[in-house]
Structure formats: C-alpha cells, structure tokens
Design a protein around this motif. Structure first.
Motif, PDB file in Angstrom:
ATOM      1  N   ASN A 505       0.868  -1.179   0.000  1.00 16.07           N
ATOM      2  CA  ASN A 505       0.000   0.000   0.000  1.00 16.07           C
ATOM      3  C   ASN A 505       0.904   1.227   0.000  1.00 16.07           C
ATOM      4  O   ASN A 505       1.709   1.411   0.923  1.00 16.07           O
ATOM      5  N   ILE A 506       0.776   2.019  -1.049  1.00 13.49           N
ATOM      6  CA  ILE A 506       1.717   3.128  -1.251  1.00 13.49           C
ATOM      7  C   ILE A 506       0.951   4.435  -1.455  1.00 13.49           C
ATOM      8  O   ILE A 506      -0.062   4.485  -2.171  1.00 13.49           O
ATOM      9  N   LYS A 507       1.482   5.482  -0.821  1.00 14.81           N
ATOM     10  CA  LYS A 507       0.934   6.830  -1.027  1.00 14.81           C
ATOM     11  C   LYS A 507       1.832   7.554  -2.036  1.00 14.81           C
ATOM     12  O   LYS A 507       3.056   7.601  -1.877  1.00 14.81           O
ATOM     13  N   PHE A 508       1.214   8.108  -3.070  1.00 14.52           N
ATOM     14  CA  PHE A 508       1.937   8.843  -4.116  1.00 14.52           C
ATOM     15  C   PHE A 508       1.639  10.330  -3.978  1.00 14.52           C
ATOM     16  O   PHE A 508       0.469  10.730  -3.901  1.00 14.52           O
ATOM     17  N   GLU A 509       2.666  11.161  -3.950  1.00 15.32           N
ATOM     18  CA  GLU A 509       2.483  12.614  -3.833  1.00 15.32           C
ATOM     19  C   GLU A 509       3.660  13.330  -4.503  1.00 15.32           C
ATOM     20  O   GLU A 509       4.724  12.730  -4.716  1.00 15.32           O
ATOM     21  N   PRO A 510       3.478  14.617  -4.862  1.00 23.76           N
ATOM     22  CA  PRO A 510       4.585  15.351  -5.494  1.00 23.76           C
ATOM     23  C   PRO A 510       5.781  15.443  -4.554  1.00 23.76           C
ATOM     24  O   PRO A 510       5.631  15.679  -3.352  1.00 23.76           O
ATOM     25  N   GLY A 511       6.966  15.251  -5.122  1.00 20.67           N
ATOM     26  CA  GLY A 511       8.192  15.378  -4.340  1.00 20.67           C
ATOM     27  C   GLY A 511       8.827  16.732  -4.558  1.00 20.67           C
ATOM     28  O   GLY A 511       8.220  17.653  -5.127  1.00 20.67           O
ATOM     29  N   ALA A 512      10.069  16.863  -4.093  1.00 17.47           N
ATOM     30  CA  ALA A 512      10.806  18.114  -4.311  1.00 17.47           C
ATOM     31  C   ALA A 512      11.052  18.291  -5.810  1.00 17.47           C
ATOM     32  O   ALA A 512      11.289  17.326  -6.528  1.00 17.47           O
ATOM     33  N   ALA A 513      10.990  19.531  -6.275  1.00 19.41           N
ATOM     34  CA  ALA A 513      11.129  19.803  -7.714  1.00 19.41           C
ATOM     35  C   ALA A 513      12.600  19.795  -8.130  1.00 19.41           C
ATOM     36  O   ALA A 513      13.148  20.779  -8.620  1.00 19.41           O
ATOM     37  N   ASP A 514      13.243  18.660  -7.916  1.00 17.92           N
ATOM     38  CA  ASP A 514      14.656  18.543  -8.263  1.00 17.92           C
ATOM     39  C   ASP A 514      14.918  17.361  -9.186  1.00 17.92           C
ATOM     40  O   ASP A 514      16.063  16.986  -9.429  1.00 17.92           O
ATOM     41  N   GLY A 515      13.826  16.749  -9.684  1.00 21.00           N
ATOM     42  CA  GLY A 515      13.966  15.621 -10.591  1.00 21.00           C
ATOM     43  C   GLY A 515      14.243  14.306  -9.898  1.00 21.00           C
ATOM     44  O   GLY A 515      14.315  13.264 -10.544  1.00 21.00           O
ATOM     45  N   GLU A 516      14.364  14.319  -8.573  1.00 19.70           N
ATOM     46  CA  GLU A 516      14.745  13.110  -7.848  1.00 19.70           C
ATOM     47  C   GLU A 516      13.507  12.336  -7.368  1.00 19.70           C
ATOM     48  O   GLU A 516      12.397  12.857  -7.306  1.00 19.70           O
ATOM     49  N   PHE A 517      13.746  11.098  -7.011  1.00 25.84           N
ATOM     50  CA  PHE A 517      12.716  10.209  -6.470  1.00 25.84           C
ATOM     51  C   PHE A 517      12.974  10.021  -4.974  1.00 25.84           C
ATOM     52  O   PHE A 517      14.101   9.755  -4.556  1.00 25.84           O
ATOM     53  N   GLU A 518      11.911  10.152  -4.192  1.00 27.52           N
ATOM     54  CA  GLU A 518      12.035   9.969  -2.742  1.00 27.52           C
ATOM     55  C   GLU A 518      11.166   8.793  -2.309  1.00 27.52           C
ATOM     56  O   GLU A 518       9.959   8.767  -2.575  1.00 27.52           O
ATOM     57  N   PHE A 519      11.782   7.832  -1.624  1.00 35.07           N
ATOM     58  CA  PHE A 519      11.046   6.672  -1.122  1.00 35.07           C
ATOM     59  C   PHE A 519      11.096   6.678   0.404  1.00 35.07           C
ATOM     60  O   PHE A 519      12.164   6.833   0.998  1.00 35.07           O
ATOM     61  N   VAL A 520       9.929   6.514   1.008  1.00 32.67           N
ATOM     62  CA  VAL A 520       9.830   6.497   2.467  1.00 32.67           C
ATOM     63  C   VAL A 520       9.239   5.160   2.900  1.00 32.67           C
ATOM     64  O   VAL A 520       8.158   4.774   2.444  1.00 32.67           O
ATOM     65  N   ASN A 521       9.928   4.471   3.767  1.00 40.70           N
ATOM     66  CA  ASN A 521       9.415   3.228   4.351  1.00 40.70           C
ATOM     67  C   ASN A 521       8.778   3.578   5.697  1.00 40.70           C
ATOM     68  O   ASN A 521       9.468   3.803   6.690  1.00 40.70           O
ATOM     69  N   ALA A 522       7.442   3.635   5.696  1.00 41.40           N
ATOM     70  CA  ALA A 522       6.707   4.015   6.916  1.00 41.40           C
ATOM     71  C   ALA A 522       6.020   2.815   7.555  1.00 41.40           C
ATOM     72  O   ALA A 522       5.057   2.969   8.321  1.00 41.40           O
ATOM     73  N   ILE A 523       6.492   1.632   7.238  1.00 35.14           N
ATOM     74  CA  ILE A 523       5.903   0.412   7.805  1.00 35.14           C
ATOM     75  C   ILE A 523       6.180   0.348   9.315  1.00 35.14           C
ATOM     76  O   ILE A 523       7.316   0.523   9.755  1.00 35.14           O
ATOM     77  N   VAL A 524       5.115   0.104  10.060  1.00 36.03           N
ATOM     78  CA  VAL A 524       5.226  -0.070  11.509  1.00 36.03           C
ATOM     79  C   VAL A 524       4.670  -1.445  11.866  1.00 36.03           C
ATOM     80  O   VAL A 524       3.593  -1.822  11.403  1.00 36.03           O
ATOM     81  N   GLY A 525       5.376  -2.189  12.648  1.00 39.30           N
ATOM     82  CA  GLY A 525       4.861  -3.482  13.103  1.00 39.30           C
ATOM     83  C   GLY A 525       5.244  -4.648  12.230  1.00 39.30           C
ATOM     84  O   GLY A 525       4.789  -5.773  12.462  1.00 39.30           O
ATOM     85  N   GLY A 526       6.037  -4.429  11.172  1.00 40.34           N
ATOM     86  CA  GLY A 526       6.557  -5.541  10.396  1.00 40.34           C
ATOM     87  C   GLY A 526       5.613  -6.147   9.397  1.00 40.34           C
ATOM     88  O   GLY A 526       5.787  -7.303   8.998  1.00 40.34           O
ATOM     89  N   ALA A 527       4.604  -5.371   8.927  1.00 44.29           N
ATOM     90  CA  ALA A 527       3.691  -5.912   7.910  1.00 44.29           C
ATOM     91  C   ALA A 527       4.459  -6.281   6.640  1.00 44.29           C
ATOM     92  O   ALA A 527       4.125  -7.248   5.951  1.00 44.29           O
ATOM     93  N   VAL A 528       5.468  -5.500   6.318  1.00 39.60           N
ATOM     94  CA  VAL A 528       6.370  -5.807   5.202  1.00 39.60           C
ATOM     95  C   VAL A 528       7.791  -5.695   5.731  1.00 39.60           C
ATOM     96  O   VAL A 528       8.204  -4.637   6.219  1.00 39.60           O
ATOM     97  N   SER A 529       8.514  -6.785   5.659  1.00 37.78           N
ATOM     98  CA  SER A 529       9.878  -6.772   6.191  1.00 37.78           C
ATOM     99  C   SER A 529      10.790  -5.913   5.314  1.00 37.78           C
ATOM    100  O   SER A 529      10.484  -5.626   4.151  1.00 37.78           O
ATOM    101  N   LYS A 530      11.931  -5.515   5.875  1.00 37.30           N
ATOM    102  CA  LYS A 530      12.825  -4.559   5.204  1.00 37.30           C
ATOM    103  C   LYS A 530      13.291  -5.030   3.826  1.00 37.30           C
ATOM    104  O   LYS A 530      13.286  -4.250   2.867  1.00 37.30           O
ATOM    105  N   PRO A 531      13.691  -6.307   3.651  1.00 41.87           N
ATOM    106  CA  PRO A 531      14.133  -6.738   2.308  1.00 41.87           C
ATOM    107  C   PRO A 531      13.047  -6.573   1.249  1.00 41.87           C
ATOM    108  O   PRO A 531      13.344  -6.213   0.104  1.00 41.87           O
ATOM    109  N   PHE A 532      11.775  -6.822   1.662  1.00 46.25           N
ATOM    110  CA  PHE A 532      10.693  -6.678   0.687  1.00 46.25           C
ATOM    111  C   PHE A 532      10.338  -5.201   0.451  1.00 46.25           C
ATOM    112  O   PHE A 532       9.871  -4.828  -0.628  1.00 46.25           O
ATOM    113  N   ALA A 533      10.572  -4.362   1.459  1.00 48.57           N
ATOM    114  CA  ALA A 533      10.405  -2.913   1.261  1.00 48.57           C
ATOM    115  C   ALA A 533      11.431  -2.402   0.247  1.00 48.57           C
ATOM    116  O   ALA A 533      11.125  -1.574  -0.615  1.00 48.57           O
TER     117      ALA A 533
END
Length: 688
Positions: A505-533
């Motif tokens: 489940n992913i939230k998509f929103e505008p990032g900084a206007a620098d052409g870059e991609f920002e990924f945030v892992n906001a998983i709490v409680g281990g629903a998706v483990s780090k390797p799968f994130a």
C-alpha cells in the motif's frame, strides 16, 4: 627566389556574401601571378579553390581553400572563405591565419548581409580590410552607388583610392587618386589613358580626403599637414597603409573578377598597402610552464611556433593539417611538441597549397602558410612548437552549434561505419558535434544549420561509403504528478510449486522539484519486512522509467510505503517488485499526472529594426520576453521559451532577419506543458 622573408609575404582572406565572386577573384589573382595558365570559372567547375565534390555539385564554396602566387617579388597567400552562414567556422579559421582581408562585394548598389557581417567583424577586431566591388561589367551594376552605400553605412573609414571613369552608366576604368594616372580596363589588364576632361575637381576632392585620412594616422604626418597643408604621394601611401593596418581605413576599388578587369590594380594595392606578417597585431598565447600570457609577433629568429587553422581528413590521402607559422621555421625531419595534446609529432612532409594540389617544400618560415601530413594526434586549433619553448596559442573562437538533428544509419548494421566517418569529419570541422542525448537516448548531430548537416551526410557517402538519415530529434519531456493518491498493488501467483505473493500500500504525492525520487518506508509493526520494502522501492524505480501519459520518465515523485502483506512461504523479492509496479500504475493515474517540458533561456541579437518581428514570433512560440538592451547598435533580447517550440529557430531566425540575427541558448528548468499541447504530445507518443 632564395629564402622567403616575412616582409615579402601577404596573407589575405577573401571574404563576403556567398555568390559575389570570391572564388572567381582568387582565380584571376592566381592567373595574373602565373600560378595557373588558364582562367577557370565556377560555372565550368574548373577553379583552383572549389574542388570538393559537394562544392562542384552546389556551385558554392563550403570549406576554405588555400593557394599562393607571386606579384612584384611578394608572395601572396590567398584563403578563399565560404560566404554561406553555415560555414562561419571556416571564416574564423581563416582569420586566425591571415593578416588582412579583401571583402568582395557585388556592384549592385547595396551592402549585402554577408558583406555587412564580414565588415563589422573586421572593424570590431581591427583587421586590415580592403573592399573589391566586383561585377562592374554586369547589366545592372552600379559601382558608384555601391561605394556610396558602404560610405553611408561606415562613414569616412571607407576611402575610395580610385575615381571611376563612367561611360554609358558603366565603370570603364579609373583614375588613381594618389598618382593621378588614368587607366582603361582591358580584359586581363589595363591600358594607360589621359585623364578624361571634367574629372579634375572630383579627383582633387577625393585626394584632399585621402590626405586628411592619411595625416590622422600619425603625429608626424599630422604636423606636416598642418605646416604645409598637404602630403606627398609617398606620405599618403604610408598614412593609408598605417590606417589600414589598424583597421581605421578601408580602401575601396572596383573591377570584374570574371573578366579579369581591375584585378591587377587590387594586386598592386595588396603589395603596397596590406601589412606583411611583421606588421600583424600580436597573436595571444600562454606559456605552458609559467602560465604567463603574452602577444607573439612574427620573428624568424625565435623558436618555432605555429597553429593549425584547418584539417582535411581524407580516407585515401590521410590527414592534412594546414598551419600558419608565427615564429621560427619548420623543417622536414623535425620533431615538434603539440602543446594542446602534450604529444610529440615528427614532421614528415611539408607542403604549400594550390587548392587540392600540394607542392613539397623543405621549410616554412615565420609568416608563411603551408601544410603538414601524417600528424595523427594533431587537429584544428592545436599549437605546434619547439620542445624547449612551450607555448599554446589561444583557441580559435568557433561558433557554438545552434541546430540539433537526430541522426542514424540509413542501413541496418552500418551504425559503426557512420559514426566513425562522422568522427573523422569532426577533425575537419569543429563547429559540429555528434553525441548521444542522455535524456532521449538518441544519437544527435549539433551544427550551424540545415545546409551544413546535409552536406556532412553527403560527405559521409562520398568519402566513407555510408549513408546517414537526419530527422527532427525527440524532446526530452518528463512526467510528474500534481495531486496525491493511495493505491494497493497485489501480486499473487500460484503454479503448482512455490508461489509468489506480495501486497503493498503506497501513497503517491509530489516530491521536491529537483527531478529526484524519494522513497519512504513508513511500515510499523513488520507488515512488510525490510528486504521486501527494498524490493518495492526497486519496483517503483523501474516503473518510473515510463510515465502513464506518454511514456516519458517520471520525476519529482515521493512514494510512501505505509502498509502491505507478505506470506511466510510464497513471498519473494520479485513479487514485491511486481506489486509496487501495479500500485504505481494505479496510483499515479489518480494523482493528476502531467507532462513537463524543458525550458531554455535565449539571448537573441538582431538589428533594431527587426525587434518587433522577433517579439511577435517569440509570443507565438509560447516564449516570455525578460528584457532588452541596445548594445553596439543592436538589440539584445533576453527570453525564455520551451525547447519544443524552438527546434528550427536557427533557420527561422535567419529567415526573419535575412541572416543578420544570431542567438545562444542554455537549459533553464522544466515546466508544466499547457493542457492543449499535452494532448498532442500524448497522441504523438501513441502513434510512435
């Protein structure tokens, strides 16, 4: 003739608008000096200076050519320079090699665009210049009106040294303003005659003007003029020569190159008035060891230095480097240092040029022009010098490319052959570049105009046996989102053995206007483990290579993984990569996607009377005018415009300004494309 001294050399470029007789004038000069025994014609495709296959096919010069002759024991090195706009680089190369120029202008009563640009260049850089008004024998020619047009535009700098003898509306001869002798033109020369009746007053008026112009060139002559009210003929010549040497005086005379009339007069004036290499302004150079900058003057006793001003690459003959020797001498068998590359080069053969023909010589001394072959690591602009005195001449100021086209091989499998050929041609011409556009992935060729790029493709076929195709390049559009959306991506695959399972489940929103991609892992409680994130992030990065509207790369995107599911047995990295891509496709489509376009800044320089046309045209191209400034009588317009609207601006600007306008551009930023334009981009992408 014995060893050639620098005082007995004149290095001259023939410049001006295309088609006004430069090559024909070179032919007549070579014929009069007995370098050739018959007078060729451009229309007959048998001139010394036009020999390239494309020059013969088009009836126009496309690259500079060198030849020499002797007149009054003086060697005249001639460089015939193309007049068409696309070959400005040839002009710059020639001007580095010579000490003066002859502006060839058609006797049509006007100052053509090419003549205007060449004249302004020489005056701005104080390059010695004469004007030869050509074609006085043509049906509608008007020598007097042409001289007046130049004088009206450039004032007292333009100094008539000949008073024309006019009969039936045509210039039939002249009276020398300095000597007072009269001559009537004859094919191949001139015949002395008596000064026609009624010309005395005009002759005296022109002579008085020449005396004043000559007197202003030195304090000594000025004092004599004030004391005695006049100067003798030798003093007039000395004064005119001094003014011409610093670009303050521009003698003008007339004739017909095709009929070889008036050319002898020009040759006498070249010998008498044009500066020798000893009189040339210093050429700036940097000492490689100390970094000191100094002006180099012609000196045969100094260590050897020279600069390559033109390279010709031939698949059969090999590479030929044309050079101007500034100091010392170059001899067969010498080893010299290329301070541009740091490589040593051995001098195998030295030549002087007669168009495509090369004559072997043992030595070239300071002030002279010639060529050397088989220098594998030496190209246009490079400095060659004595290893013990390392200097590097300033680079030749070639114009930057203004037109970009995509280029590819016409036949599959010939790509390497095409680009190897283009790399060879880049040794000849530094005003174009071939490179891969990192944004679009296309191979592009950047140059001065459509004619130059078309001729390069013709040369590819003629010299290297391969064909290239030009087309309009892709614009590096990008996509982004302007809204926010959440999406679920679910990948489930069961095929008898081990399955694949992953939910994000992913939230998509505008990032900084620098052409870059920002990924945030906001998983709490281990629903998706780090390797799968990490796998989900990888899937998003792969998906972003193509946007959802027209397939352009997605930028300025922030994705937050806030929930998901995994299976203790079936969950794998590939499942979460696929799940993230599914979420991307759904979420981005709902997050108000839009297309971005590259916007460039433009600095456009045009004569003031074209300002209105430029402003109106820029408005049609969705451009914005940021400011205007009057510099040296021309408007410099600062603007911004989307690249997609400016792809053929080099051609269009020339058309709007009759060749008088120029521009430079630089990438600025990305901006959102208006909705109506986006529809076309999406439709074009669907077709492609």
């Amino acid at each position: 003739m014995g060893k050639l001294e620098a005082k007995n050399i004149r290095n001259i470029a023939l410049i001006g608008h295309g088609g006004e007789g430069k090559t024909s004038l070179a032919e007549a000069i070579l014929f009069n000096g007995k370098t050739i025994d018959r007078l060729g014609k451009v229309t007959d495709k048998n001139t010394v200076m036009d020999y390239d296959e494309q020059e013969l096919a088009r009836g126009m010069s496309i690259q500079l050519a060198c030849a020499y002759t002797y007149w009054q024991d003086v060697k005249i090195n001639i460089i015939d320079v193309p007049g068409f706009y696309d070959f400005e680089g040839e002009f710059e190369s020639a001007m580095r090699a010579v000490g003066g120029a002859i502006l060839v202008a058609d006797a049509n009563g006007q100052v053509s665009v090419g003549a205007e640009k060449a004249m302004e260049y020489c005056l701005r850089r104080h390059i010695p210049l004469m004007i030869f008004v050509n074609g006085i024998d043509k049906e509608n020619s008007n020598y007097v009106a042409t001289v007046e047009a130049f004088r009206e535009k450039y004032g007292r700098k333009v100094s008539p040294t000949h008073l024309p003898i006019i009969r039936d509306g045509k210039m039939k001869g002249y009276v020398s303003v300095i000597s007072g002798k009269a001559f009537e033109f004859a094919p191949g020369g001139r015949n002395p005659i008596d000064v026609p009746l009624g010309m005395e007053d005009d002759l005296q008026m022109l002579k008085d003007a020449l005396i004043e112009a000559a007197a202003e060139t030195s304090e000594e002559l000025l004092n004599k003029f004030f004391d005695e009210g006049t100067l003798n003929n030798d003093e007039i010549v000395a004064g005119i020569r001094a003014g011409l040497c610093v670009g303050d005086t521009v003698p003008i005379m007339g004739g017909s190159a095709l009929q070889n009339m008036g050319v002898l007069n020009l040759m006498y004036e070249i010998v008498d008035l044009m500066p020798s290499p000893l009189d040339r302004r210093p050429v700036m150079a940097t000492n490689v060891d100390s970094g000191d900058v100094s002006g180099m003057v012609c000196n045969v006793d100094a260590p050897f230095t020279a600069q390559v001003f033109k390279t010709v690459a031939d698949p059969f003959v090999g590479k030929l480097n044309m050079l101007r020797v500034f100091t010392g001498s170059i001899k067969t068998g010498m080893t010299v240092l290329n301070t541009t590359t740091g490589e040593k080069e051995r001098i195998n053969s030295i030549y002087v040029m007669k168009g495509k023909k090369q004559e072997v010589v043992d030595e070239l001394s300071a002030g002279d022009i010639g060529a050397v072959n088989k220098l594998n690591n030496t190209n246009t602009g490079d400095t060659l010098c004595d290893e013990k005195d390392k200097i590097k001449y300033f680079d030749i100021p070639f114009p930057k490319p203004v037109l970009t086209m995509a280029i590819s091989a016409a036949k599959s499998g010939e790509e390497d052959k095409v680009f190897q050929g283009l790399n060879r041609l880049m040794e000849e011409d530094l005003t174009f570049k071939v490179e891969k556009d990192n944004e679009t992935g296309e191979m592009v060729i950047r140059g001065q105009g459509e004619t130059q790029l078309e001729i390069l493709c013709k040369k590819l076929k003629a010299k290297f046996g391969c064909e290239a195709v030009l087309r309009e390049p892709k614009v590096a559009f990008r996509e982004t989102i302007t809204g926010t959306a959440e999406a679920e991506g679910k990948h489930k695959k069961q095929s008898g053995g081990a399955g694949q399972f992953g939910v994000v489940n992913i939230k998509f929103e505008p990032g900084a206007a620098d052409g870059e991609f920002e990924f945030v892992n906001a998983i709490v409680g281990g629903a998706v483990s780090k390797p799968f994130a990490v796998a989900a992030e990888k899937g998003l990065r792969e998906a972003m290579q193509k946007g959802v509207l027209a397939g352009y790369p997605m930028v300025d995107l922030k994705c937050t993984l806030f929930d998901g599911k995994e299976h203790p047995v079936d969950s794998k990295e590939v499942a979460f990569i696929s799940a993230a891509k599914l979420a991307y496709d759904d979420g981005v489509r709902r997050a108000k996607p839009t297309i971005l376009e590259p916007v460039y800044s433009y600095e456009i320089t045009v004569p003031d009377n074209y300002t209105g046309d430029i402003l109106g045209d820029m408005n049609k191209r969705r451009g914005r005018i940021l400011g205007m400034e009057l510099v040296d009588g021309k408007q410099v317009i600062s603007a911004e415009a989307p690249l997609s609207e400016m792809m053929k601006y080099a051609t269009d600007l020339r058309s709007m300004t009759q060749g008088r306008g120029k521009f430079s551009s630089q990438f600025l930023r990305y901006e959102e494309v208006p909705y109506q334009a986006q529809e076309k981009i999406i439709a074009d992408a669907a077709k492609a």
